[in-house]
Write a protein that holds these residues in place. Structure first.
Motif, mmCIF file in Angstrom:
data_model
loop_
_atom_site.group_PDB
_atom_site.id
_atom_site.type_symbol
_atom_site.label_atom_id
_atom_site.label_comp_id
_atom_site.label_asym_id
_atom_site.label_seq_id
_atom_site.Cartn_x
_atom_site.Cartn_y
_atom_site.Cartn_z
ATOM 1 N N TRP A 19 0.820 -1.210 0.000
ATOM 2 C CA TRP A 19 0.000 0.000 0.000
ATOM 3 C C TRP A 19 0.859 1.268 0.000
ATOM 4 N N ARG A 20 2.128 1.142 0.307
ATOM 5 C CA ARG A 20 3.019 2.311 0.350
ATOM 6 C C ARG A 20 4.123 2.228 -0.709
ATOM 7 N N HIS A 51 -0.039 -7.994 -4.698
ATOM 8 C CA HIS A 51 -1.343 -8.065 -4.030
ATOM 9 C C HIS A 51 -1.799 -9.504 -3.810
#
Length: 345
Positions: free
Chosen positions: A306-307, A316
Motif C-alpha cells: 500500500w506504500r 497483491h
C-alpha cells in the motif's frame, strides 16, 4: 580407535551452531472483545541468526514488531509457532526453573527507558548485586562486591564505589543506561538484547553508548541484538542489519551492503528519512506519510504494497519470501533485482 562420547558430540554441535537462531518464529495476539477471534500478527515466520561476538541490528518503524521479537527471545512471550534455538538447543525444551534461569542469565535485556528501569527506592548497587546473587551463585559476598565494581567500571562509570552508593535520581540519563548495561553484564551474558537503548537519550551522548556496545563485544566477548528505528546508528555499530516491516523481515545482510545497495523499497524509504546535512536548505523534503499497518488476520500479499512505489499485481496476491540476491544479502520483494552476475536459483 578412540571413542567419542555423546556429550562430546553434543558439545561440538553446540559450538558449531549459531549462538541464537529462530526458525519461522511467530507471535499473534487476540484482539477485540468477547468472542472475537481476530488475531494481530505482530511477528510472522521470522528466521534470524546471531553469531558469537556479533552485533546484529534489527531496524524498522514503531509498530513493525521489533520489540515483540526481543520479548520472545527474552522469554517474556511464548511463540505462537516456530522455535528459538540457543546454542543449538530449542528453547521449548528448557522447561525447568534451572534451565530458564540459566538462559535468562545468558540472554539479559537492556530496556529503552533508563528512568523507569531502575528502582528509585534503592541505591545503584542494589540492582547489580541482586543480579550477581541470582545468576552468579558461585560468588561469595566479597566476590560479588568486587565483581559489581568491575562491571560498573567496565561500562565507563568511575569511581565505582561512589557510583554504587548513589540513588538513580542522582545520575544522568546516560549514566542510568550504563547501569542498565552493568546489570546485564553482571550476569556474565553471551547475548544482550538492547531494545532502543539510546532512543531516549540526548543525541550528544548516544554515540558513547554505541561505542560502549562495541567495546563490550571486544572486552567481554558478548553479542548484541540492537533494536532501533535509527538507520544511522545501526550503520555505525552493527555487523549485520535486518529490516523489519509489519511483522516480516524484508531485508537482511551485512550492514554496509544493505545500506549501500538496498534491495527492498522499504529500506530505501528508511534511508530517505535520514537527514542529509549536505543538502541545500531550499531542497524539498520528500517523505512517506504512512506507517506499518496493524496486521489483523492478513491476506496473502506483500504488507508494504500500500506504500510501495514499485508495486505490481503479484504484490497483491503472493507474499514474498526472503531470497538471496547478493553475497549474504537477502530481500523479500517481487521486483528486487540481484547483484550483477550473482546466480539466482
Amino acid at each position: 580407535m578412540t571413542s567419542v562420547s555423546t556429550d562430546q558430540i553434543a558439545a561440538t554441535d553446540a559450538d558449531d551452531a549459531p549462538l541464537l537462531e529462530t526458525k519461522k518464529l511467530s507471535r499473534h495476539f487476540r484482539v477485540g472483545r468477547g468472542l472475537s477471534k481476530q488475531l494481530l500478527h505482530a511477528v510472522d515466520d521470522v528466521n534470524l541468526t546471531i553469531g558469537r561476538q556479533e552485533i546484529v541490528a534489527l531496524a524498522g518503524e514503531s509498530g513493525s514488531g521489533k520489540s515483540t521479537i526481543a520479548r520472545l527471545l527474552a522469554g517474556v512471550y511464548r511463540p505462537t509457532s516456530g522455535e528459538i534455538y540457543y546454542q543449538g538447543r530449542p528453547m521449548s525444551s528448557m522447561g525447568s526453573r534451572r534451565d530458564q534461569l540459566s538462559y535468562r542469565g545468558d540472554v539479559p535485556m537492556v530496556f529503552q527507558d533508563p528512568f523507569s528501569s531502575l528502582n528509585p527506592a534503592f541505591r545503584v548497587s542494589h540492582g547489580v548485586l541482586r543480579s550477581l546473587k541470582l545468576h552468579r551463585r558461585d560468588l561469595n559476598r566479597a566476590q560479588r562486591l568486587e565483581e559489581a565494581e568491575r562491571v560498573i567500571e567496565a561500562v565507563g562509570l568511575s569511581p565505582a564505589g561512589d557510583i554504587m552508593n548513589r540513588y538513580p535520581y542522582e545520575l544522568s540519563g546516560g549514566q542510568r543506561q550504563r547501569i542498565g548495561f552493568a546489570q546485564a553484564l553482571a550476569h556474565k551474558p553471551k547475548l544482550i538484547l538492547a531494545d532502543e537503548p539510546v532512543s531516549m537519550l540526548d543525541v550528544s551522548i548516544r554515540i558513547g553508548l554505541l561505542n560502549l556496545m562495541a567495546e563490550l563485544r571486544r572486552s567481554e566477548g558478548v553479542s548484541f541484538l540492537y533494536i532501533t528505528h535509527d538507520i544511522a546508528s545501526a550503520r555505525y555499530v552493527a555487523d549485520r542489519l535486518m529490516i523489519m516491516y509489519a511483522g516480516h523481515i524484508v531485508e537482511s545482510g551485512p550492514a554496509e551492503s544493505v545500506l549501500a545497495n538496498p534491495k527492498h523499497p522499504y529500506t530505501d524509504l528508511l534511508l530517505g528519512a535520514v537527514p542529509d546535512p549536505r543538502a541545500p536548505l531550499t531542497a524539498a523534503v520528500e517523505g512517506d506519510t504512512g506507517e506499518p499497518p496493524k496486521v489483523i488476520d492478513p491476506t496473502p500479499g506483500c504488507r508494504f504494497r500500500w506504500r510501495c512505489p514499485l508495486v505490481v499485481d503479484k504484490c497483491h496476491q503472493v507474499t514474498p519470501v526472503l531470497s538471496r540476491l547478493g553475497e549474504d544479502h537477502d530481500a523479500a520483494c517481487h521486483v528486487a533485482e540481484p547483484d550483477p552476475g550473482f546466480p539466482v536459483s
